[in-house]
Enzyme design. Structure first.
Site, short mmCIF file in Angstrom:
data_model
loop_
_atom_site.label_atom_id
_atom_site.label_comp_id
_atom_site.label_asym_id
_atom_site.label_seq_id
_atom_site.Cartn_x
_atom_site.Cartn_y
_atom_site.Cartn_z
N TYR A 89 0.86 -1.19 0.00
CA TYR A 89 0.00 0.00 0.00
C TYR A 89 0.89 1.23 0.00
CZ TYR A 89 -4.40 2.44 0.34
OH TYR A 89 -5.47 3.24 0.05
N ARG A 142 -9.45 10.51 -8.17
CA ARG A 142 -8.58 11.27 -7.28
C ARG A 142 -7.77 10.30 -6.44
NH1 ARG A 142 -9.32 13.68 -1.64
NH2 ARG A 142 -8.44 11.60 -1.44
N LYS A 160 -5.78 -1.97 -0.40
CA LYS A 160 -6.50 -1.71 0.85
C LYS A 160 -7.16 -2.98 1.37
CE LYS A 160 -7.32 2.09 2.29
NZ LYS A 160 -7.66 3.52 2.53
N GLU A 231 -13.90 5.02 -2.18
CA GLU A 231 -12.48 5.35 -2.03
C GLU A 231 -12.01 6.24 -3.18
OE1 GLU A 231 -8.74 5.04 -0.14
OE2 GLU A 231 -10.50 3.88 0.49
N ASP A 232 -11.39 7.36 -2.83
CA ASP A 232 -10.69 8.21 -3.80
C ASP A 232 -11.59 8.69 -4.95
OD1 ASP A 232 -8.48 8.10 -2.24
OD2 ASP A 232 -7.30 6.82 -3.55
N ASP A 252 -14.09 6.48 2.71
CA ASP A 252 -12.83 6.39 3.44
C ASP A 252 -12.20 7.76 3.65
OD1 ASP A 252 -10.57 4.68 4.50
OD2 ASP A 252 -9.51 5.81 2.96
N ASP A 253 -12.27 8.62 2.65
CA ASP A 253 -11.61 9.93 2.75
C ASP A 253 -12.30 10.82 3.78
OD1 ASP A 253 -9.67 9.53 0.56
OD2 ASP A 253 -11.45 9.40 -0.66
N ASN A 396 -0.26 11.65 1.11
CA ASN A 396 0.60 10.59 0.63
C ASN A 396 0.47 10.50 -0.89
OD1 ASN A 396 -1.87 9.10 0.24
ND2 ASN A 396 -1.76 8.36 2.34
#
Length: 440
Positions: A89, A142, A160, A231-232, A252-253, A396
């Site tokens: 990851y 993203r 993940k 996610e993202d 998640d964000d 990150n």
């Protein structure tokens, strides 16, 4: 069709199986005859891994291991999680996503394209596992701090979920990495002959929600009660608001990152010795993650006795145009309005440095993906204003971290309370060894 000299890729070819198990599974003779202990298997993997000089090569080796011997892969990861997690990851997965189409060898996860609308349920039927409990789903728009990577973002759901199995014990066959190919706004991908996603512009917001309506219904018809982790997504708020009341889902964000960072903040606030009413938090980054984290901390502050309005006023959010204010002159995104300041007296602050000088924060939070944004001057001031400044560069991969652990310690004379989104090595300062916290 199988390769001429190899057994089918599907099968359980674990060399720790006894002769009886090999015969029962009809793999006797398809693997070398020695029955190995798990310890010997892990030793071989570590030796093979050590031969790979670059982290990207180690990632590819581990991906191959996961797809050919899932038992050995998870034995390796669970026994060496500290060393292996950064390879499967963050930070390595960022480079893996950038190169996903170039390095493609074998299928991983499930891809559903906008062209599949109207028969998404039939695509889900192709997934070989019957009892899926959780899916991590992204549209690749993203990815980390790397932007729109389209289907190349599949490395995120894959990585993940590998961590969920390793750290939480979720059965790998109960997980589904899911990529939604809804086009891309990245023209370089469209022009790349090796890019494996649809060569079309990103669909509109309305088209995406219509597609998502069908997807969420199909997922829950196929696997009732499935946990859907968004996610993202570039704009995660519409899906979360639309499906949260009806389905088991989270983003998640907004929520995952917020919950993890909140744990760090609760501990850091206690260690800082500064009461919540006197905390002043400057956030660099006012996207979904930044706002999500800030709202979680607001709730913590209210539980500590502040009114919601007083808690909200402990935050100053900075985006690409400067401090988020009511009278800045631009139309604010809906999610930024909650933290928009009305006490700037008509003055606009266009840079992080200006905001820091005015606010003199106790907490400095980075979710901007701007590497090095917390420069030596800012870190030095944080150390001058606070006995124990709270510094969380959460972006990150590592190259996008707002500062390093070394700089945070160096410029605050070792007094920073630090956590980051990507891993940093422990270091010695004034005779003491400090180990950085990691969240997100």
């Amino acid at each position: 069709m199988s390769a001429v000299h190899a057994p089918p890729v599907t099968g359980d070819y674990d060399t720790s199986h006894s002769t009886a198990v090999r015969k029962y599974n009809r793999i006797h003779g398809l693997i070398p005859p020695t029955v190995e202990s798990p310890q010997v298997q892990i030793a071989r993997c570590l030796k093979q891994l050590s031969r790979q000089e670059k982290d990207m090569d180690k990632y590819l080796y581990l991906s191959g291991l996961r797809n050919t011997n899932v038992h050995v892969f998870y034995r390796l990861v669970t026994q060496h999680i500290k060393d292996i997690a950064p390879l499967i990851y963050t930070p390595t997965v960022g480079e893996a996503c950038l190169q996903w189409s170039n390095n493609y060898v074998q299928p991983e996860g499930l891809y559903i394209s906008y062209a599949d609308r109207g028969h998404i349920r039939s695509i889900l039927q192709n997934w070989p596992e019957r009892n899926v409990e959780i899916t991590v789903v992204t549209d690749g728009s993203r990815i980390l701090g790397l932007g729109d990577l389209g289907v190349n973002g599949m490395g995120i759901p894959v990585g993940k979920l590998a961590l969920y199995t390793s750290c939480a014990g979720i059965r790998p066959e109960a997980t589904l990495p899911l990529m939604l190919d809804l086009g891309t706004g990245n023209q370089s991908l469209i022009d790349d002959p090796l890019y494996m996603g649809s060569k079309r512009p990103k669909v509109s917001g309305r088209e995406e929600l219509e597609f998502m309506d069908e997807l969420m219904k199909a997922l829950n018809e196929k696997w009732p009660g499935i946990v859907v982790q968004f996610e993202d997504f570039k704009n995660p708020f519409p899906a979360l608001e639309r499906y949260g009341p009806e389905y088991t889902c989270f983003n998640d964000d907004i929520q995952g990152t917020g919950a993890v960072v909140l744990g760090g903040i609760i501990s850091a606030v206690k260690q800082s010795g500064v009461h919540v009413k006197d905390q002043r938090a400057v956030f660099l980054g006012a996207g979904s993650a930044g706002v999500g984290v800030a709202k979680q901390i607001v709730e913590f502050f209210t539980r500590e006795g502040l009114s919601e309005d007083d808690a909200r006023r402990c935050f100053w959010l900075v985006d690409s145009k400067g401090l988020v204010t009511n009278d800045r002159g631009d139309k604010l995104a809906d999610h930024k309005i909650y933290f928009s300041r009305d006490d700037n007296k008509g003055k606009q602050y266009n840079s992080l440095e200006q905001v820091v000088d005015v606010v003199k924060p106790t907490i400095l939070m980075g979710l901007s993906t701007i590497g090095g944004a917390f420069n030596p001057q800012i870190l030095t001031k944080m150390g001058q204003w606070n006995d124990h400044p709270i510094i969380f560069p959460l972006s990150n991969p590592s190259a996008n971290s707002e500062c390093t652990f070394e700089d945070a310690i160096k410029y605050t004379d070792g007094r920073a309370l630090f956590a980051s989104g990507s891993p940093f090595d422990a270091l010695e300062h004034n005779g003491k060894v400090g180990t950085p916290g990691q969240g997100k």
